[in-house]
Design a protein around this motif. Structure first.
Motif, PDB file in Angstrom:
ATOM      1  N   ILE A 157      -4.482 -10.356 -14.601  1.00  0.00           N
ATOM      2  CA  ILE A 157      -3.544  -9.215 -14.977  1.00  0.00           C
ATOM      3  C   ILE A 157      -3.674  -7.955 -14.309  1.00  0.00           C
ATOM      4  CG2 ILE A 157      -2.602  -8.078 -16.985  1.00  0.00           C
ATOM      5  CD1 ILE A 157      -2.912 -10.566 -18.473  1.00  0.00           C
ATOM      6  N   THR A 158      -5.095  -7.676 -14.162  1.00  0.00           N
ATOM      7  CA  THR A 158      -5.586  -6.278 -13.697  1.00  0.00           C
ATOM      8  C   THR A 158      -5.235  -6.367 -12.407  1.00  0.00           C
ATOM      9  OG1 THR A 158      -7.526  -6.365 -15.057  1.00  0.00           O
ATOM     10  CG2 THR A 158      -7.371  -4.741 -13.334  1.00  0.00           C
ATOM     11  N   LEU A 216      -4.405  -3.295  -9.516  1.00  0.00           N
ATOM     12  CA  LEU A 216      -5.791  -2.563  -9.287  1.00  0.00           C
ATOM     13  C   LEU A 216      -6.808  -3.330  -8.159  1.00  0.00           C
ATOM     14  CD1 LEU A 216      -6.471  -1.171 -12.826  1.00  0.00           C
ATOM     15  CD2 LEU A 216      -5.693   0.056 -10.936  1.00  0.00           C
ATOM     16  N   PRO A 217      -7.660  -2.472  -7.579  1.00  0.00           N
ATOM     17  CA  PRO A 217      -8.696  -3.186  -6.488  1.00  0.00           C
ATOM     18  C   PRO A 217      -9.777  -4.061  -7.387  1.00  0.00           C
ATOM     19  CG  PRO A 217      -8.995  -0.737  -6.565  1.00  0.00           C
ATOM     20  CD  PRO A 217      -7.808  -1.018  -7.648  1.00  0.00           C
ATOM     21  N   LEU A 218     -10.362  -5.075  -6.604  1.00  0.00           N
ATOM     22  CA  LEU A 218     -11.074  -6.058  -7.212  1.00  0.00           C
ATOM     23  C   LEU A 218     -12.179  -5.621  -7.842  1.00  0.00           C
ATOM     24  CD1 LEU A 218     -11.124  -9.101  -6.701  1.00  0.00           C
ATOM     25  CD2 LEU A 218     -13.232  -8.751  -5.343  1.00  0.00           C
ATOM     26  N   ALA A 232     -10.876  -5.611 -11.405  1.00  0.00           N
ATOM     27  CA  ALA A 232     -10.556  -6.731 -11.908  1.00  0.00           C
ATOM     28  C   ALA A 232     -11.829  -7.474 -12.642  1.00  0.00           C
ATOM     29  CB  ALA A 232      -9.886  -7.727 -10.970  1.00  0.00           C
ATOM     30  N   PHE A 233     -12.827  -7.313 -11.939  1.00  0.00           N
ATOM     31  CA  PHE A 233     -14.171  -7.699 -12.465  1.00  0.00           C
ATOM     32  C   PHE A 233     -14.619  -7.123 -13.703  1.00  0.00           C
ATOM     33  CE2 PHE A 233     -14.650 -10.115  -8.600  1.00  0.00           C
ATOM     34  CZ  PHE A 233     -15.129 -11.396  -8.909  1.00  0.00           C
ATOM     35  N   LEU A 234     -14.420  -5.817 -13.582  1.00  0.00           N
ATOM     36  CA  LEU A 234     -14.735  -5.083 -14.699  1.00  0.00           C
ATOM     37  C   LEU A 234     -13.978  -5.211 -16.047  1.00  0.00           C
ATOM     38  CD1 LEU A 234     -16.679  -2.484 -15.409  1.00  0.00           C
ATOM     39  CD2 LEU A 234     -14.834  -0.857 -14.883  1.00  0.00           C
ATOM     40  N   ALA A 235     -12.727  -5.547 -15.703  1.00  0.00           N
ATOM     41  CA  ALA A 235     -11.764  -5.844 -16.822  1.00  0.00           C
ATOM     42  C   ALA A 235     -12.195  -7.319 -17.528  1.00  0.00           C
ATOM     43  CB  ALA A 235     -10.079  -5.958 -16.265  1.00  0.00           C
ATOM     44  N   THR A 246      -6.238 -10.288  -3.617  1.00  0.00           N
ATOM     45  CA  THR A 246      -7.244  -9.129  -3.214  1.00  0.00           C
ATOM     46  C   THR A 246      -8.506  -9.692  -3.129  1.00  0.00           C
ATOM     47  OG1 THR A 246      -7.438  -8.844  -5.694  1.00  0.00           O
ATOM     48  CG2 THR A 246      -5.801  -7.687  -4.884  1.00  0.00           C
ATOM     49  N   PHE A 247      -9.124 -10.650  -3.647  1.00  0.00           N
ATOM     50  CA  PHE A 247     -10.391 -11.130  -3.262  1.00  0.00           C
ATOM     51  C   PHE A 247     -10.572 -11.494  -2.037  1.00  0.00           C
ATOM     52  CE2 PHE A 247     -13.263 -14.742  -3.340  1.00  0.00           C
ATOM     53  CZ  PHE A 247     -14.495 -14.198  -3.569  1.00  0.00           C
ATOM     54  N   ASN A 248      -9.593 -12.325  -1.291  1.00  0.00           N
ATOM     55  CA  ASN A 248      -9.664 -12.793  -0.073  1.00  0.00           C
ATOM     56  C   ASN A 248      -9.357 -11.841   0.842  1.00  0.00           C
ATOM     57  OD1 ASN A 248      -9.896 -15.293  -0.926  1.00  0.00           O
ATOM     58  ND2 ASN A 248      -7.967 -15.929  -0.962  1.00  0.00           N
TER      59      ASN A 248
END
Lengths: 324, 307
Positions: free
Chosen positions: A55-56, A62-64, A67-70, A130-132
């Motif tokens: 979702i993030t 939002l940047p990667l 997303a991990f922080l979320a 965004t990861f790739n």
């Protein structure tokens, strides 16, 4: 005879899914193996982490790192919500609440009313974009024989296993520290630890959050090579993680790695062998029966394991000796 | 270590709830009910500091419940108490322990799948490495770890467990676990040690050494409160005895005084507590006219009358 399936099975050992399962199982080892917390909802933690990640990046754009922080924050919050009412009670209550909460998560995200956010029953697609995009590996194909990977496939493997190793290192450092001594004491007898002046509730909460966050990160890692499907987070996912934990050894930091690799290799290998048998007419099965049969084999293997090597592959024999 | 005489302990005439010259615990109106059952109903009691106090009474008298209340393992329905002058009622168990009041359990709680040494180290206080973030950085807790390891080692030597240091606690015998639990409780250098039936299930030789350890604690300036059913033990080491029955403090005093108190004999000890069981049941021969012979013929006659 096409024996490529052996290579593919070996490839499973380093697949990102294997890494995700290993990571989630490390979380479970922190809960169950070291602290004695009966978490039967690790799939729920993975779902929370996966959805927060997707979702993030997809809906909020939002940047990667965010997303991990979320994923970390959401699974930590999930741990707090589950832990506050249950960690003061007997350990079985946590088991009941976690198994129910995981199902609540899975069923809630499927409701049509939430389709705009969670994608409803179809889930979310493309969270890995965004990861790739951050992939530093130049395009091309990498690998040997049948096992060749695109740059993106290699990138997710490198990052996934890096994540697993970092998690192993952190858990390893914690377990051999005085902090680890306290949580192992809680596993053995929490009243004794309380009588020695330790805030047992706080330690159990810390362990629940730590293991939950590892589960959440595993959830994020899990959806990088695939789309996010709510039904991937059923109760059976939790039990696969338990299988992996018992395989590797419930009180070992590196057991989950070995367990997860073995689990996926065996699953893939037996699939290959079964389809070989079915196609050549040696086995009286249809190709639809072939899928479930694999899990019967895994179940039987697990039963044999608990009987003949209850400490798991990396566990210490002497721990089982005394736990009668 | 000589016993502390009654006159040095009390500040008033000896009676249940007598004030002490130097109390470490002062409890008032402590009650605990389980449904209709009142397990503990103590109006007033004071535990003398730097002395060994025994808490005795029949099964179900509320001794362990009272222990649990004082140490925060159970919450009272009513009541207040202070420890070293500071209010300690309804404080959670781990905070009670941090204040210097540690306990052991009637059913020994050794941490089976941890080594004896790890059991001991867990008892130490002020280990910064028990904080999750600091735990990751060994230099932050290493020096404290070395200190407590030295202390643990010397305690293990005192309790004759040093050869077992690297074994799992689960491999110890029942009596050794009692020793370990006591040694572990001492790691935190407490002011008050509360022992719940420290001698239960311990062989005579080990009992002797445990008694020695308890007397040592007093010599080192600690206070000991213990629950015990073995009256020889109580008589040998206790400076003061508190008798509970049906949740109340029914008597207190020096061991010899209390044990000759008719009310205590009636409620707890039984009239023939000094007589050997074997001589009563007829398994042992005794000379005619000895106390147990008289008691036995009394019992036999009473049995005949009943038929």
């Amino acid at each position: 005879m096409n024996l490529n399936f052996i290579w593919l099975a070996l490839g499973e050992a380093i697949s990102p899914t294997t890494a995700a399962y290993a990571l989630a199982t490390i979380g479970l080892v922190v809960h169950f193996g070291f602290t004695g917390l009966l978490n039967f909802g690790q799939a729920g933690f993975m779902a929370v982490g996966g959805y927060a990640f997707a979702i993030t990046t997809l809906k909020l754009g939002l940047p990667l790192p965010f997303a991990f922080l979320a994923a970390i924050l959401a699974s930590a919050a999930f741990a707090l919500v589950l832990g506050i009412p249950t960690l003061r009670l007997r350990s079985d209550y946590l088991a009941i609440v976690t198994i129910a909460a995981a199902e609540i998560i899975r069923l809630s995200v499927k409701t049509p009313e939430l389709t705009d956010i969670t994608g409803g029953a179809t889930g979310l697609n493309g969270a890995a974009a965004t990861f790739n995009a951050l992939n530093p590996i130049p395009d091309g194909r990498y690998g040997i024989g049948v096992l060749t990977y695109t740059a993106d496939q290699l990138w997710v493997r490198v990052l996934g296993w890096a994540l697993v190793l970092i998690a192993c290192l952190i858990v390893f450092l914690l377990i051999r520290s005085p902090w680890g001594r306290v949580i192992k004491g809680i596993r053995e007898d929490e009243d004794a630890v309380r009588s020695l002046g330790k805030n047992v509730f706080s330690y159990k909460m810390q362990a629940l959050v730590l293991g939950g966050v590892l589960g959440g990160l595993a959830g994020a890692l899990f959806i990088l090579p695939r789309s996010l499907q709510p039904d991937n987070y059923g109760t059976q996912l939790t039990f696969f993680l338990y299988t992996i934990m018992l395989l590797g050894g419930a009180t070992t930091v590196f057991g989950p790695l070995v367990g997860s690799m073995l689990f996926w290799v065996v699953l893939s290998l037996s699939d290959g062998l079964l389809s070989l048998g079915v196609r050549s007419g040696l086995l009286p099965l249809t190709s639809t029966q072939q899928g479930p049969i694999r899990f019967i084999i895994v179940g039987a293997a697990l039963a044999l394991l608990v009987v003949f090597r209850p400490q798991g592959l990396l566990g210490k024999k002497k721990e089982v000796f005394f736990s009668a | 270590m000589p016993k502390t005489p009654t006159a040095d302990l009390v500040a008033g005439p000896v009676a249940p709830g007598v004030p002490k010259r130097n109390p470490i615990i002062v409890a008032d109106g402590v009650s605990r009910r389980f449904g209709g059952l009142t397990a503990v109903d103590v109006a007033h009691v004071e535990i003398p500091a730097n002395a060994i106090t025994a808490l005795i009474g029949p099964n179900g008298a509320g001794k362990t419940t009272f222990f649990n209340l004082l140490t925060g393992f159970d919450q009272p329905n009513t009541g207040t108490w202070t420890f070293q002058g500071r209010d300690l009622a309804r404080v959670s168990a781990y905070r009670v322990a941090r204040r210097g009041m540690v306990r052991t359990f009637q059913l020994t709680k050794s941490l089976g799948l941890m080594t004896v040494m790890d059991n001991m180290l867990l008892g130490a206080t002020q280990q910064p490495g028990e904080n999750m973030l600091r735990a990751l950085f060994r230099p932050l807790w290493r020096s404290r770890e070395d200190e407590i390891r030295v202390r643990a080692q010397s305690l293990l030597e005192r309790f004759k467990l040093d050869t077992k240091a690297e074994d799992y606690a689960a491999s110890l015998s029942g009596g050794q676990r009692k020793l370990l639990e006591m040694a572990r409780a001492l790691m935190s250098e407490p002011q008050l040690v509360m022992l719940d039936e420290p001698m239960a299930g311990v062989n005579p030789a080990l009992t002797q050494s445990l008694l020695g350890h308890i007397l040592d604690l007093k010599e080192q300036g600690m206070t000991v409160l213990f629950v015990e059913h073995d009256m020889h033990v109580v008589r040998e080491i206790a400076d003061w005895v508190i008798v509970m029955a049906e949740g109340k403090v029914v008597a207190e005093g020096a061991p010899d005084t209390v044990m000759s108190d008719p009310a205590v004999i009636d409620a707890y000890l039984g009239a023939h507590h000094e007589t050997d069981l074997g001589t009563l049941s007829g398994q042992l021969e005794v000379a005619k006219g000895m106390e147990s012979d008289v008691v036995r013929s009394d019992i036999e006659e009473a049995a005949k009358d009943a038929h």
